[in-house]
Enzyme design. Structure first.
Site, PDB file in Angstrom:
ATOM      1  N   HIS A  68      23.719  76.556  69.374  1.00  7.28           N
ATOM      2  CA  HIS A  68      22.367  75.981  69.387  1.00  7.28           C
ATOM      3  C   HIS A  68      21.669  76.030  70.745  1.00  7.28           C
ATOM      4  CE1 HIS A  68      24.337  72.208  70.788  1.00  7.28           C
ATOM      5  NE2 HIS A  68      23.150  71.898  71.265  1.00  7.28           N
ATOM      6  N   ASP A  92      23.915  36.663  57.764  1.00 11.39           N
ATOM      7  CA  ASP A  92      24.621  37.813  57.185  1.00 11.39           C
ATOM      8  C   ASP A  92      24.940  38.845  58.260  1.00 11.39           C
ATOM      9  OD1 ASP A  92      21.975  38.299  57.503  1.00 11.39           O
ATOM     10  OD2 ASP A  92      21.714  39.477  55.671  1.00 11.39           O
ATOM     11  N   HIS A 102      29.897  70.356  75.007  1.00 11.04           N
ATOM     12  CA  HIS A 102      28.754  69.811  74.246  1.00 11.04           C
ATOM     13  C   HIS A 102      28.555  70.524  72.909  1.00 11.04           C
ATOM     14  CE1 HIS A 102      24.831  68.323  73.140  1.00 11.04           C
ATOM     15  NE2 HIS A 102      24.306  69.531  73.262  1.00 11.04           N
ATOM     16  N   ASP A 148      23.014  66.975  67.681  1.00  9.23           N
ATOM     17  CA  ASP A 148      22.845  67.273  69.109  1.00  9.23           C
ATOM     18  C   ASP A 148      22.403  66.011  69.853  1.00  9.23           C
ATOM     19  OD1 ASP A 148      22.396  68.771  71.512  1.00  9.23           O
ATOM     20  OD2 ASP A 148      20.284  68.945  71.001  1.00  9.23           O
ATOM     21  N   GLU A 202      18.388  79.375  74.372  1.00 13.60           N
ATOM     22  CA  GLU A 202      17.533  78.618  75.297  1.00 13.60           C
ATOM     23  C   GLU A 202      18.033  78.708  76.736  1.00 13.60           C
ATOM     24  OE1 GLU A 202      15.988  74.084  76.160  1.00 13.60           O
ATOM     25  OE2 GLU A 202      17.466  74.419  74.598  1.00 13.60           O
ATOM     26  N   ASP A 203      19.361  78.618  76.911  1.00 14.94           N
ATOM     27  CA  ASP A 203      19.906  78.433  78.261  1.00 14.94           C
ATOM     28  C   ASP A 203      20.582  79.661  78.870  1.00 14.94           C
ATOM     29  OD1 ASP A 203      19.072  75.849  78.120  1.00 14.94           O
ATOM     30  OD2 ASP A 203      21.011  75.011  77.560  1.00 14.94           O
TER      31      ASP A 203
END
Length: 737
Positions: free
Chosen positions: A86, A273, A61, A153, A90-91
């Site tokens: 990124h 169109d 990812h 992301d 956080e993880d």
């Protein structure tokens, strides 16, 4: 997983990494490649135990996001590094400090911004949270790359959402259509915007999406034949001019076709169109770029009749996103309107990549200059609204909310507050009880006063204490109506509580004077002290304004029968009605005006033009010869005075002198011993209606001297405090300075 599977996965990760370096739009130096490699290694280590819902290794990812950032958006090495990292803070166990130490402050700031956005609670109502989130993106960005990487992301998440439950797919897709697609459009990332819209439709209205997709596939051959036919008609004329060009057909996105069907209430076949024709030309020098665009326009309109209303010249006046092109709509073969987009190769790259390409053409390959010019321009594009009328045809016009700020709670929840809000406003927006017990506040980890003005992106933590409670000064710091009304309500309740205690004190003191506390005596006391209600009486006894001496004076007057006789004869006004005496609130008897934040007492005159009366909102005006004149805030002359003589205006307000607070400085001396300061502060804090403003202690050879500034309502309270302090072991002398 077997060892063979792990080897295959590792080989796939390595391939993805090599491709990331190969497809970068910017030319990467050896130094860039080193820092990207370092970020890749950190990301691989951080995410080694994680897997996505689909079962693949999580590291795929961040690499995919970095590829979008590097190739489709065309950002620099710093952004590629931030994209790889990124999700790390956080993880995983890596901290922001680790990122700053390894990659520098810029990367750390971008990662911090991305982490804050990820912390937004996901279980909120989508429409409300999305609106807050969208405004947040426009105000938090210290570095606009936070927004761009977040868009990348989201694009990859949308591309790989197949393994998620259907309800989550709909939720994320709805948010994407509401926030990310308009943002990508505003930034000039048109390809990404188109893909986000199509993927959004795929999950929100799958049947509609599949139906239109199938019909496009079915009609593709016919459409291509039409494009080839159109191209063949103008090809000879373009070749005669010896132009280097290519003609491409661009099919409209599924989302835009769906939008036209809904807006025009037509079927797929009736949307005329469904595709546009692009003529992309090469230019030898920048000087003749514009000339060639109009030359091609002339050739096209020689063959096909143009619709003059549908001419869009974005070459003379580029969009705020940097987009340049000439758009015309002509009547093509078979009597069908066709949109023709004329752009140079440079313009085409800018349309695909936004300002990244714009920068490349302006600066060449001077890598040392970085992408700052583009990022600054992009910041401006987000902050400044276009007034160009053509921009109003864009599907979304992002509004800025200058009068609002957006701040985070310690858990990453998002709160919107009015501009100028303080930590007190924030505390009351969380919960009334948090507001009531606020003791202090930290903004971005640092202690700040309660009057500190918050800014967008601040992370605010409220420090609470069960002993803390609102005081009148809080009204000077609070700006929101919610906070102010709660503070006023609390102050009213506190006065009622003091009044209840005051009632019992009064009962005891009157008993000593052989007077019963009943309706008659209360009525007499209220009249004697020129008050309005019984609560006013009890409150003033509670805070000590009405002390023993004053009650003795009342008792002696009451027992004087001659005085009483004449008093009854002379008195014409009836006694105060019961309902007035029993009013449930402490009333203010405004009799004094104070000036400025320090509430100074100064000489003043009331202005004749508006004749202020006690309780009116007022301000002071320093005149040349007559000192301070007090005017009502809605005085007919107020606007003129404030506009022309702002420097002579003074803040002013009416106060009830019986409830006024005074500052007193106490000086203490004595023998130093352990825990002395603790005992002093404990007695002061336990003494009702006393606040410490300042405290300082010094010791010299076992003797201490201390200075304490306290705020009290009257002399009685101060004397009581001094008596209690003298009882502390070690204090020899206490005087009022």
């Amino acid at each position: 997983m077997t060892e063979i599977d792990i080897e295959k996965e590792n080989a796939a990760i390595a391939r993805q990494y090599k491709e990331l370096l190969r497809i970068s739009y910017q030319i990467l130096s050896d130094e860039d490649k080193k820092i990207i490699r370092k970020a890749f290694d950190v990301a691989v280590d951080a995410h080694k135990e994680q897997r996505r819902k689909s079962g693949e290794a999580y590291i795929f990812h961040p690499i995919a996001v970095a590829k979008i950032v590097a190739s489709e958006i065309g950002l620099d090495a710093t952004s590629i590094v931030a994209a790889l990292l990124h999700d790390v803070v956080e993880d995983t166990e890596y901290t922001l400090e680790d990122i700053e130490r390894m990659f520098g402050i810029t990367v750390a700031k971008i990662v911090d911004g991305l982490t804050k956005i990820s912390h937004l609670k996901k279980d909120k109502d989508v429409s409300m949270q999305a609106e807050n989130f969208r405004k947040m993106l426009l105000t938090i960005n210290d570095d606009v790359r936070v927004i761009i990487i977040k868009i990348a992301d989201r694009l990859h998440n949308m591309q790989t959402m197949g393994s998620m439950p259907a309800h989550k797919q709909v939720k994320i897709a709805s948010e994407t259509l509401y926030i990310y697609a308009p943002l990508a459009h505003r930034i000039g990332l048109y390809n990404i915007k188109t893909e986000l819209e199509d993927l959004g439709l795929k999950y929100t209205e799958p049947e509609v999406f599949n139906d239109i997709q199938n019909k496009i596939e079915e009609s593709k051959e016919e459409q291509q034949e039409y494009i080839d036919n159109f191209a063949s008609i103008i090809k000879n004329s373009l070749d005669k001019e010896e132009l280097s060009y290519e003609i491409k057909g661009r099919f409209k996105s599924i989302f835009s076709i769906r939008r036209k069907m809904v807006k025009q209430v037509v079927t797929f076949d009736e949307v005329y169109d469904k595709f546009a024709i692009r003529i992309i030309y090469e230019t030898a020098t920048p000087d003749n770029e514009k000339f060639l665009a109009w030359k091609i326009y002339s050739i096209v309109t020689d063959h096909f009749r143009p619709n003059p209303v549908r001419l869009r010249d974005w070459i003379s006046s580029p969009k705020s996103t940097g987009y340049e092109a000439l758009h015309i709509t002509v009547m093509g073969p078979k009597g069908r309107w066709v949109e023709v987009q004329i752009r140079s190769h440079r313009m085409h790259e800018i349309a695909e990549k936004g300002y990244a390409a714009h920068f490349k053409y302006k600066q060449g390959e001077q890598k040392e200059q970085g992408l700052e010019p583009w990022l600054n321009k992009l910041q401006e594009a987000l902050e400044n609204q276009e007034t160009n009328a053509v921009d109003f045809v864009e599907q979304f016009k992002l509004n800025l909310y200058a009068k609002e700020i957006f701040v985070f709670t310690p858990t990453g929840d998002l709160r919107s507050l009015p501009k100028g809000a303080t930590p007190l406003d924030f505390a009351f927006s969380i919960h009334t009880q948090v507001g009531y017990h606020t003791r202090g506040a930290k903004v971005n980890g640092k202690l700040v006063p309660l009057s500190h003005e918050l800014k967008s992106g601040d992370q605010v933590e409220i420090i609470t204490s069960d002993k803390s409670k609102p005081n009148a000064n809080w009204l000077d710091y609070a700006t929101t109506s919610r906070a102010r009304s709660r503070i006023k309500s609390s102050l009213r309740e506190e006065k009622k509580s003091i009044a209840e205690d005051g009632k019992e004190i009064l009962r005891r003191k009157l008993k000593q004077l052989k007077i019963a506390l009943d309706e008659k005596s209360i009525n007499e006391l209220v009249s004697h002290f020129k008050l309005k209600t019984s609560l006013d009486l009890f409150y003033r006894v509670g805070i000590g304004t009405i002390d023993n001496q004053k009650l003795k004076e009342f008792a002696s007057q009451r027992s004087n029968s001659i005085f009483k006789f004449f008093k009854n004869k002379i008195r014409r006004s009836p006694s105060i009605p019961i309902e007035e005496i029993n009013q449930p609130e402490v009333s203010n008897r405004y009799d004094l005006i104070v000036f400025g934040k320090e509430e100074e007492k100064l000489n003043y005159k009331l202005a004749n033009c508006c004749n202020p009366i006690p309780g009116d909102p007022v301000f002071g005006f320093v005149t040349v010869n007559e000192g301070i004149k007090v005017h009502k805030k809605d005085c007919p002359n107020a606007v003129s005075l404030q506009a022309n003589y702002a420097y002579r205006i003074m803040a002013a307000k009416w106060i009830d002198s019986s409830q006024e607070e005074f500052t007193a400085l106490l000086e203490l001396t004595g023998i130093d011993n352990m825990g002395l300061v603790n005992e002093v502060t404990k007695i002061i804090s336990n003494n009702m209606h006393v606040n410490i403003r300042n405290i300082s202690f010094e010791t010299n050879d076992g003797i201490f001297t201390g200075r304490i500034t306290v705020i009290v309502k009257n002399n009685t309270i101060l004397k009581r405090l001094m008596t209690n302090l003298k009882k502390i072991n070690g204090i020899e002398k206490i005087t009022r300075a």
